[in-house]
Each structure stands twice: as C-alpha cells, then as structure tokens.
Design a protein around this motif. Structure first.
Motif, PDB file in Angstrom:
ATOM      1  N   GLY A  26       0.726  -1.222  -0.042  1.00 47.96           N
ATOM      2  CA  GLY A  26       0.230   0.042   0.058  1.00 47.96           C
ATOM      3  C   GLY A  26       0.873   1.198   0.142  1.00 47.96           C
ATOM      4  O   GLY A  26       2.117   1.141  -0.287  1.00 47.96           O
ATOM      5  N   ASP A  27       0.425   2.316   0.306  1.00 47.33           N
ATOM      6  CA  ASP A  27       0.885   3.755   0.262  1.00 47.33           C
ATOM      7  C   ASP A  27       1.662   3.849   1.545  1.00 47.33           C
ATOM      8  O   ASP A  27       2.790   4.787   1.595  1.00 47.33           O
ATOM      9  N   LEU A  28       1.754   3.113   2.562  1.00 45.13           N
ATOM     10  CA  LEU A  28       2.630   2.888   3.930  1.00 45.13           C
ATOM     11  C   LEU A  28       3.019   1.404   4.022  1.00 45.13           C
ATOM     12  O   LEU A  28       2.646   0.701   3.810  1.00 45.13           O
ATOM     13  N   PRO A  29       4.203   1.385   4.767  1.00 43.14           N
ATOM     14  CA  PRO A  29       4.938   0.236   4.782  1.00 43.14           C
ATOM     15  C   PRO A  29       4.135  -1.000   5.615  1.00 43.14           C
ATOM     16  O   PRO A  29       4.512  -2.061   5.944  1.00 43.14           O
ATOM     17  N   TYR A  30       3.031  -0.448   6.204  1.00 42.35           N
ATOM     18  CA  TYR A  30       2.136  -1.561   7.157  1.00 42.35           C
ATOM     19  C   TYR A  30       0.642  -1.561   6.628  1.00 42.35           C
ATOM     20  O   TYR A  30       0.076  -2.203   7.473  1.00 42.35           O
ATOM     21  N   ALA A  35      -5.311  -7.942  -3.710  1.00 42.94           N
ATOM     22  CA  ALA A  35      -4.983  -7.413  -4.883  1.00 42.94           C
ATOM     23  C   ALA A  35      -5.145  -8.867  -6.065  1.00 42.94           C
ATOM     24  O   ALA A  35      -4.742  -9.856  -5.696  1.00 42.94           O
ATOM     25  N   TYR A  36      -5.467  -8.539  -7.256  1.00 42.07           N
ATOM     26  CA  TYR A  36      -5.443  -9.423  -8.260  1.00 42.07           C
ATOM     27  C   TYR A  36      -4.072  -9.506  -8.989  1.00 42.07           C
ATOM     28  O   TYR A  36      -3.804  -8.080  -9.231  1.00 42.07           O
ATOM     29  N   PHE A  46       3.865  -8.349  -5.665  1.00 45.15           N
ATOM     30  CA  PHE A  46       3.216  -9.265  -4.825  1.00 45.15           C
ATOM     31  C   PHE A  46       4.038  -9.075  -3.675  1.00 45.15           C
ATOM     32  O   PHE A  46       5.418  -9.135  -3.528  1.00 45.15           O
ATOM     33  N   ILE A  47       3.448  -9.164  -2.470  1.00 42.95           N
ATOM     34  CA  ILE A  47       4.068  -9.213  -1.126  1.00 42.95           C
ATOM     35  C   ILE A  47       3.369 -10.176  -0.173  1.00 42.95           C
ATOM     36  O   ILE A  47       2.024 -10.412  -0.549  1.00 42.95           O
TER      37      ILE A  47
END
Length: 324
Positions: A26-30, A35-36, A46-47
């Motif tokens: 996302g826009d922050l590390p947490y 998501a597809y 991918f994470i």
C-alpha cells in the motif's frame, strides 16, 4: 516470500491458474492491500509479510464467477472461512487453487502506535520468512523496536491452530502463537452486572459510524442483498442521531452469523473506531459450545452446524447458559 512469489508466478505462467489473489504494497509500509495479479510481470508488486492480515476467502465469492481458475493465498485461519463458504455453496472449489501460506502471527499497527512508534518509514522483521522475534522501525524520530509477539493482532493470541483445513499445496512453515484463552474476555464481560455490561457495550457501540467495514469484510456476511441496505425503513442511514446502531445493527449482525462465524476477527481488525466486535460473535460461539457441544465453523465441511440441524434433546427456547 521469494519462494511463494516464484511458485505463484510458475503456476500463472504454465496456465494452471488464470489469476492470483494475494497482497500488494500500500502507500505505507504497514498497510498492504488485497489485489489480483493477472500477468507474471505484475507479480513484482506481490508481497506477503506480517501485515498481510486480510482474510482473502470472501473475495473468492466473486472470483468464482470469473472465467478460469483463481489462485488464492490463504493463511491457516482463512481456510476455516473458505470451508464455511464452500459449505454454504458461495464459492466454487473447482475454480480455486489454494496455496496455504505460512503464518507466524499477523501484526496490529494500532498496537505498534500505542508503543509510541509513529512516523514509520521502514520496517524490518515483519517478513514472513524471517525468524527474528523483534520488529525494528526506521521512523522520522529515529530507530525504534518492539517484540513481534507484543504487536500481534488479538486473534493471533487465541489462534485456532496453524493447520490449514483445505489447500492444494503448502508453502512455508507456520509458528504457533496461541498464548491466551479464547473466551477469557467473554467471561470477564459475563461476570459484570447487567447494568455494567449494558454500559460497556453502549460505550463501545456508540462509537460506530456505520461505515459497514465489518459487514463488508465478514466472510459470513455473504447475502446478495443486505437488509441494512433497504430503503423501506431507517436502517440505511449512517451515523443516525438516535441509538439505532448500538441497539440494532451489530446485535442483528451477530445473530445473522451465529453458528457460521469462524472467529476470523476481521470485523475488529478493519473497524476504524477500534470496537471489539468479535466479542459478540465469540460470546455466541461460547454459548453454542455449551448448549450443543464444541463446534468450530469451517473446521470440517462434512459436519452440519448445530443451528442448522435438529435433535430431540436440543436446548429449548428460553433456556440460558449457566454461569459461574
């Protein structure tokens, strides 16, 4: 995580699956997002780490309507939800390829903030394949750290177990995280006087802004049309000036999912007001266990739930659980 990424990429490239349902940054590390991924190239985003707490099983309802097969990454607790959806015929098993991903407990950013750790730029130790029990944070205020276990979601401390109930293949090794009694909080509330108990929930539920996040994320809330979206009565309004939310919405929702809730804890995880909504569901689970014998929704797809089956010795209406 590299092993997981390589495997889903291989399954996508050889045509075993048509898409992958997982998480991306996302826009922050947490705050990773569900998501597809439909191309091998897209999997660079991918994470999978300790903040990937989202239960992806509910998204398989819509994925089951798509052409082809969807690979979905499910943690051990998520597989209970998938099984329950399978029991209720909301998902198509033939359209799902399930990779059971390892879990060492998922993280609660609110707990991390409560330690005074804010302004986070980078996090180390949250990776799924890192054995360290310490989280290290690079913040705008300097280096901070805390124990991984101290930052876990409440549900991870009362984990149902690290065994995946359904899967096509497993990747990684899970770590046991249970260190608390699942029903301890419920018993504390049961021990309150009726007035104190009412006051407790009135205080908590009065925070509700009717964002519907709990309903939308809940795998057991799978109706095509929700009664609370009806325009025929006043339930469609948000943040009503009267006491509708605290006396009706969450109580009705808890009854709606009774016997079907797997106690995945998603309702509390996504609540922007921090309301412990899982306690309603857990109270029902505790009473069902007392009335009908221990039952875990989603554990076995061949076992009918106690509220959808009948026996002559069933608890009669009006009978309540004994306390003490």
């Amino acid at each position: 995580m590299q092993e997981l990424r390589d495997r889903v990429k291989a399954l996508l490239m050889d045509g075993t699956v048509d898409r992958v349902l997982g998480w991306k940054a996302g826009d922050l590390p947490y705050n990773p997002e569900a998501a597809y991924f439909e191309t091998p190239e897209s999997l660079t985003e991918f994470i999978y780490d300790g903040f990937c707490g989202a239960n992806l099983s509910k998204m398989m309802i819509e994925a089951s309507k798509l052409e082809g097969r969807t690979l979905v990454c499910l943690k051990p607790c998520d597989t209970y939800s998938f099984n329950q959806l399978l029991t209720e015929h909301h998902v198509d098993r033939n359209k799902a390829y399930i990779i059971g991903v390892a879990c060492k407990g998922k993280l609660d950013i609110e707990k991390i903030h409560a330690f005074g750790i804010k302004g986070i730029r980078r996090i180390r130790g949250s990776e799924a394949d890192v054995a360290s029990g310490i989280l290290q944070f690079e913040t705008i205020y300097g280096e901070k750290s805390c124990a991984y276990a101290d930052a876990m979601l409440e549900r991870c401390h009362v984990c149902k177990g690290k065994e995946h109930r359904i899967y096509d293949e497993l990747i990684g090794e899970s770590k046991e995280t249970k260190d608390a009694d699942r029903f301890a909080q419920v018993e504390q509330i049961e021990a309150m006087s009726p007035d104190k108990r009412f006051a407790y929930f009135q205080k908590e539920l009065s925070k509700c802004i009717r964002c519907n996040a709990c309903r939308n994320v809940c795998p057991a809330c799978s109706c095509r049309k929700c009664v609370f979206d009806s325009t025929r009565f006043d339930s469609a309004q948000k943040a009503n000036v009267d006491s509708f939310e605290e006396k009706m919405f969450h109580i009705i929702r808890a009854f709606h999912v009774a016997g079907r809730c797997t106690d995945c804890g998603e309702c509390s995880r996504v609540c922007p007001q921090g309301i412990p909504l899982h306690l309603f569901n857990r109270k029902f689970i505790k009473d069902i266990n007392a009335f009908y014998g221990e039952f875990q929704a989603g554990e076995d797809i061949d076992v009918r739930g106690p509220l959808v089956s009948y026996a002559l010795d069933d608890r009669k209406p009006g009978q309540t659980a004994e306390r003490g």
